[in-house]
Design an enzyme around this catalytic site. Sequence first.
Site, short mmCIF file in Angstrom:
data_model
loop_
_atom_site.label_atom_id
_atom_site.label_comp_id
_atom_site.label_asym_id
_atom_site.label_seq_id
_atom_site.Cartn_x
_atom_site.Cartn_y
_atom_site.Cartn_z
N HIS A 147 1.21 -1.26 0.29
CA HIS A 147 0.09 -0.10 -0.07
C HIS A 147 1.60 1.35 -0.18
O HIS A 147 1.29 1.55 1.37
CB HIS A 147 -1.09 -0.50 1.38
N GLU A 181 10.84 1.07 8.92
CA GLU A 181 11.08 -0.23 9.73
C GLU A 181 12.51 -0.74 10.89
O GLU A 181 13.67 0.46 9.98
CB GLU A 181 10.71 -1.35 8.80
N GLU A 182 12.12 -1.87 11.90
CA GLU A 182 13.40 -1.80 12.08
C GLU A 182 14.79 -2.18 11.07
O GLU A 182 13.45 -2.77 10.23
CB GLU A 182 13.65 -2.19 13.23
N SER A 183 15.51 -2.70 11.76
CA SER A 183 16.66 -2.26 10.66
C SER A 183 17.40 -4.29 11.11
O SER A 183 18.00 -3.86 12.06
CB SER A 183 17.31 -1.70 10.05
N ARG A 224 -7.78 -5.28 2.51
CA ARG A 224 -7.14 -6.22 3.31
C ARG A 224 -8.46 -6.28 4.78
O ARG A 224 -8.26 -7.25 5.75
CB ARG A 224 -6.57 -5.29 4.19
N ARG A 273 -8.39 8.56 3.17
CA ARG A 273 -8.93 8.03 2.38
C ARG A 273 -7.44 7.26 2.27
O ARG A 273 -8.41 5.93 1.58
CB ARG A 273 -8.32 9.31 1.30
C1 LIG Z 1 -6.82 -10.30 -1.67
C2 LIG Z 1 -5.37 -10.02 -2.02
C3 LIG Z 1 -4.55 -10.90 -3.45
C4 LIG Z 1 -3.36 -10.25 -3.94
N1 LIG Z 1 -2.63 -10.66 -4.51
C5 LIG Z 1 -1.48 -10.35 -5.13
C6 LIG Z 1 -0.29 -11.69 -5.63
O1 LIG Z 1 -0.81 -12.10 -6.02
N2 LIG Z 1 0.62 -10.54 -6.37
C7 LIG Z 1 1.00 -9.21 -6.38
O2 LIG Z 1 2.26 -8.49 -6.13
N3 LIG Z 1 0.17 -7.97 -5.21
C8 LIG Z 1 -1.19 -9.05 -5.13
N4 LIG Z 1 -1.72 -8.61 -4.18
C9 LIG Z 1 -1.09 -7.27 -3.57
C10 LIG Z 1 -1.90 -6.25 -4.87
O3 LIG Z 1 -1.89 -6.20 -6.32
C11 LIG Z 1 -1.53 -4.69 -4.81
O4 LIG Z 1 -0.48 -4.24 -4.75
C12 LIG Z 1 -2.25 -4.68 -3.38
O5 LIG Z 1 -3.10 -4.76 -2.50
C13 LIG Z 1 -1.61 -2.54 -3.11
O6 LIG Z 1 -3.31 -1.75 -4.02
P1 LIG Z 1 -2.65 -1.07 -4.11
O7 LIG Z 1 -1.30 -0.60 -4.92
O8 LIG Z 1 -4.12 -0.42 -4.80
O9 LIG Z 1 -2.39 0.49 -2.95
P2 LIG Z 1 -1.46 1.52 -3.07
O10 LIG Z 1 -0.62 1.74 -4.13
O11 LIG Z 1 -1.74 2.18 -1.85
O12 LIG Z 1 -2.43 2.17 -4.42
C14 LIG Z 1 -3.91 2.81 -4.46
C15 LIG Z 1 -3.77 3.58 -5.39
O13 LIG Z 1 -3.11 4.57 -6.20
C16 LIG Z 1 -3.25 4.93 -7.75
N5 LIG Z 1 -2.41 4.07 -7.45
C17 LIG Z 1 -1.37 3.47 -7.43
N6 LIG Z 1 0.34 3.28 -8.15
C18 LIG Z 1 -0.22 3.99 -8.89
C19 LIG Z 1 0.13 3.64 -9.94
N7 LIG Z 1 1.84 2.92 -10.78
N8 LIG Z 1 -0.07 3.67 -11.61
C20 LIG Z 1 -1.70 4.35 -11.62
N9 LIG Z 1 -2.18 4.09 -10.54
C21 LIG Z 1 -1.64 4.09 -9.28
C22 LIG Z 1 -4.40 3.43 -8.08
O14 LIG Z 1 -5.27 3.86 -8.47
C23 LIG Z 1 -4.09 2.71 -6.45
O15 LIG Z 1 -5.42 1.88 -6.26
C24 LIG Z 1 -3.04 -8.98 -3.56
C25 LIG Z 1 -3.98 -7.94 -2.82
C26 LIG Z 1 -4.97 -8.76 -2.07
C27 LIG Z 1 -5.82 -7.52 -1.20
#
Ligand SMILES: Cc1cc2nc3c(=O)[nH]c(=O)nc-3n(C[C@H](O)[C@H](O)[C@H](O)COP(=O)(O)OP(=O)(O)OC[C@H]3O[C@@H](n4cnc5c(N)ncnc54)[C@H](O)[C@@H]3O)c2cc1C
Length: 249
Positions: free
Chosen positions: A94, A102-104, A203, A194
């Site tokens: 996220h 984070e601790e290192s 999550r 947000r």
């Molecule tokens: C049930 C579950 C299973 C999952 N399984 C896997 C898996 O198998 N492998 C894996 O790699 N990950 C996995 N993930 C992680 C998932 O792909 C996301 O990395 C994670 O949920 C964070 O979500 P996010 O990118 O929306 O969050 P954030 O990084 O906080 O981003 C928030 C929002 O900002 C926007 N945003 C952020 N970065 C960009 C960008 N570069 N370009 C365009 N818009 C952007 C998007 O709208 C995004 O929704 C899993 C997650 C869940 C909940």
Amino acid sequence: MKFKLPNGQEAIFTSEITVEPIQHMGGDHMVVAAARVSVSGTEAVSFADPSKVEESAGLINYLMKQRHGTPFEHGGITFFVNAPIFVWREWHRHRVGFSYNEESGRYKQLEPKFWIPASTRKMVPTENYKAARPTFQAGTPEEHVWIVNDIIDSCSDAYTRYQERLDRGYAKEVARVTLPLNIFSSCWVTCNPRSLMAYLSLRTHDAAAQFVSYPQAEIEEAARIVEKIFKEYWPITYAAFVKNGRVGP
Ligand SMILES: Cc1cc2nc3c(=O)[nH]c(=O)nc-3n(C[C@H](O)[C@H](O)[C@H](O)COP(=O)(O)OP(=O)(O)OC[C@H]3O[C@@H](n4cnc5c(N)ncnc54)[C@H](O)[C@@H]3O)c2cc1C
């Protein structure tokens, strides 16, 4: 549970993840004040007042429903979290609106504290298990005892070797490389309402959510503690989040 390692050190094996709220800024009133500036200009300052917020619950609900997300960014909350590294692997994904420290493992010796499943942790795939919608059932008491003992054996071995490498003078950053994913690590986490709702929507598992997510139980356990704290500090925002299907605005 405390456990003596072969080298005499005491290790902790636990299923408890802790999330402590440390500080918070803002509240529902700042969501209202942020939204009202568009039509009130300088008058918007008068809305930055917690005593007036009840009358604007409808506005907060409207913002949530329409996914007008930016007014929910004028607040902040900091948690101190102690969780296994496999939870951090997921939490750190996220990226937006989250700050971490984070601790290192390079600069300090990691503590011998390891996660084990509680007896209530469902961990045997059900018959209709699907990778995208993983569902588990409880194992037998014998299955629970077996896996706990197996994890303890494996962690004891890994930590004893880690300690021996340190005692022989190897760098922490090299000594650590075979420590397991269930070792605990501490981290500061700061986010805004947000970004917190985006995290909660992914999550936590809620069958009534607009987009039903299937997170791993341990990050959900942390998220549920976060959710409780969020509800306490932003009750109107939280109610609107739930009412609108737990979709991050
Ligand atoms: C049930 C579950 C299973 C999952 N399984 C896997 C898996 O198998 N492998 C894996 O790699 N990950 C996995 N993930 C992680 C998932 O792909 C996301 O990395 C994670 O949920 C964070 O979500 P996010 O990118 O929306 O969050 P954030 O990084 O906080 O981003 C928030 C929002 O900002 C926007 N945003 C952020 N970065 C960009 C960008 N570069 N370009 C365009 N818009 C952007 C998007 O709208 C995004 O929704 C899993 C997650 C869940 C909940």
